[in-house]
Scaffold this active site. Sequence first.
Site, short mmCIF file in Angstrom:
data_model
loop_
_atom_site.label_atom_id
_atom_site.label_comp_id
_atom_site.label_asym_id
_atom_site.label_seq_id
_atom_site.Cartn_x
_atom_site.Cartn_y
_atom_site.Cartn_z
N HIS A 81 44.93 32.49 38.66
CA HIS A 81 45.00 33.92 38.97
C HIS A 81 43.88 34.69 38.25
O HIS A 81 44.02 35.02 37.07
CB HIS A 81 46.37 34.49 38.57
N CYS A 98 45.43 31.02 44.47
CA CYS A 98 46.68 30.28 44.30
C CYS A 98 47.26 29.90 45.67
O CYS A 98 46.69 29.07 46.36
CB CYS A 98 47.65 31.09 43.44
N GLU A 146 43.09 37.71 38.61
CA GLU A 146 43.41 39.14 38.44
C GLU A 146 44.13 39.44 37.14
O GLU A 146 44.19 40.60 36.71
CB GLU A 146 44.24 39.64 39.63
#
Length: 525
Positions: free
Chosen positions: A181, A86, A183
Amino acid sequence: MTENIHKHRILILDFGSQYTQLVARRVRELGVYCELWAWDVTEAQIRDFNPSGIILSGGPESTTEENSPRAPQYVFEAGVPVFGVCYGMQTMAMQLGGHVEGSNEREFGYAQVEVLTDSALVRGIEDSLTADGKPLLDVWMSHGDKVTAIPSDFVTVASTESCPFAIMANEEKRFYGVQFHPEVTHTRQGMRMLERFVRDICQCEALWTPAKIIDDAVARIREQVGDDKVILGLSGGVDSSVTAMLLHCAIGKNLTCVFVDNGLLRLNEAEQVMDMFGDHFGLNIVHVPAEERFLSALAGENDPEAKRKIIGRVFVEVFDEEALKLEDVKWLAQGTIYPDVIESAASATGKAHVIKSHHNVGGLPKEMKMGLVEPLKELFKDEVRKIGLELGLPYDMLYRHPFPGPGLGVRVLGEVKKEYCDLLRRADAIFIEELRKADLYDKVSQAFTVFLPVRSVGVMGDGRKYDWVVSLRAVETIDFMTAHWAHLPYDFLGRVSNRIINEVNGISRVVYDISGKPPATIEWE
């Protein structure tokens, strides 16, 4: 000689994203050690850390602003793989000759990314296929700015309708950027992408496992303290319990645990701590009954913050007195964990001080010149729990709901009295017992009972009674920063209420707290 479990390591530079700690936890889950540093580290610090790869986190700033954070230029000269997430992708693009622009539309939420070019990062990873057989990935976007031109030596790996450069790569230099993202669980293949980067591209072995972490911690404790004596304040909470077990494995009887029973614990908790650690595991424990001392210090105090300070102060006084009774103690052990020592990346000076001092026990007397032993300081909470399981601690103890440091001192509203604590302990035990019986305990994030210092009329048999009120509280949350009240079944709540009113003499009314966070906090005080 134990294996060097820090041999392969990932450096994560934090640009202030709410998800940055999650990135670190994901890397650890892959069995690889990593550290989280503020973005403005020096070249010397990076060289000294000697990472196998570097991840640049997301962040709330805009790379189009003049003084927005940048990665140290050395990151791109170190010769190791770099993964920008990002904001991390945007600063990578800007610093290497690409272009970023503010966008009129924020892209927030689910998106489908179409893979256009083969890349080591996503090869063989897909959620579905387009009509002409191109891989699609379901990802989670959260950005305003976007890359509008990639550096000249990069290729476009994937795009979305509104984001032409969703993944970019320089395969030769092993630099990768993703606009989403990986994660978060909403990016369905995110863990596989992180694994591809950490394990395959950076070639890190999975050395960071509970058994190896224990071996490493035990060896390091022995090396640090030798034959010296160590003291630990054991509360029965997760961190101090796992610290106690690691030290016990390392130095046995040279560890003395001090268990301060402040009268503000849950029902039978003091007995359980003594039984488990003293009788079952054979630790050397000093049990200090201090209920009267804590309650007399709290007498007449209504203010929550003042109550917390009193409880903290009296604990330190009691602990210090016990420590002074012991001869030759050279070391104080604490259950400090990694989030305690991570300083926010938003360093106002522009220079990071990565570690902040953190003291669980507070001011020890000047005459006690002790070193500090902190065997958990590299670990996240979920890792501490896994290590606890490996050390033989019971699952129910390691995974029970959070309990505040001041205990019932902040769950009895207003002045704390023994009568109130005794009533609350019994009511709370019934609530938790019923949650477990109904298989609801693990479905809520935290549940507890609060004592309200108000009386209410009730009817028992032919008589009226004028007794105390308690509130049940149960919430669902991912991060405890925000929370929803748990929609427990009415028949369940009715059963809990009936049991408390019938079995706890002195309580005439039970209410259920339906406040979310925000605006309310999870605890009442």
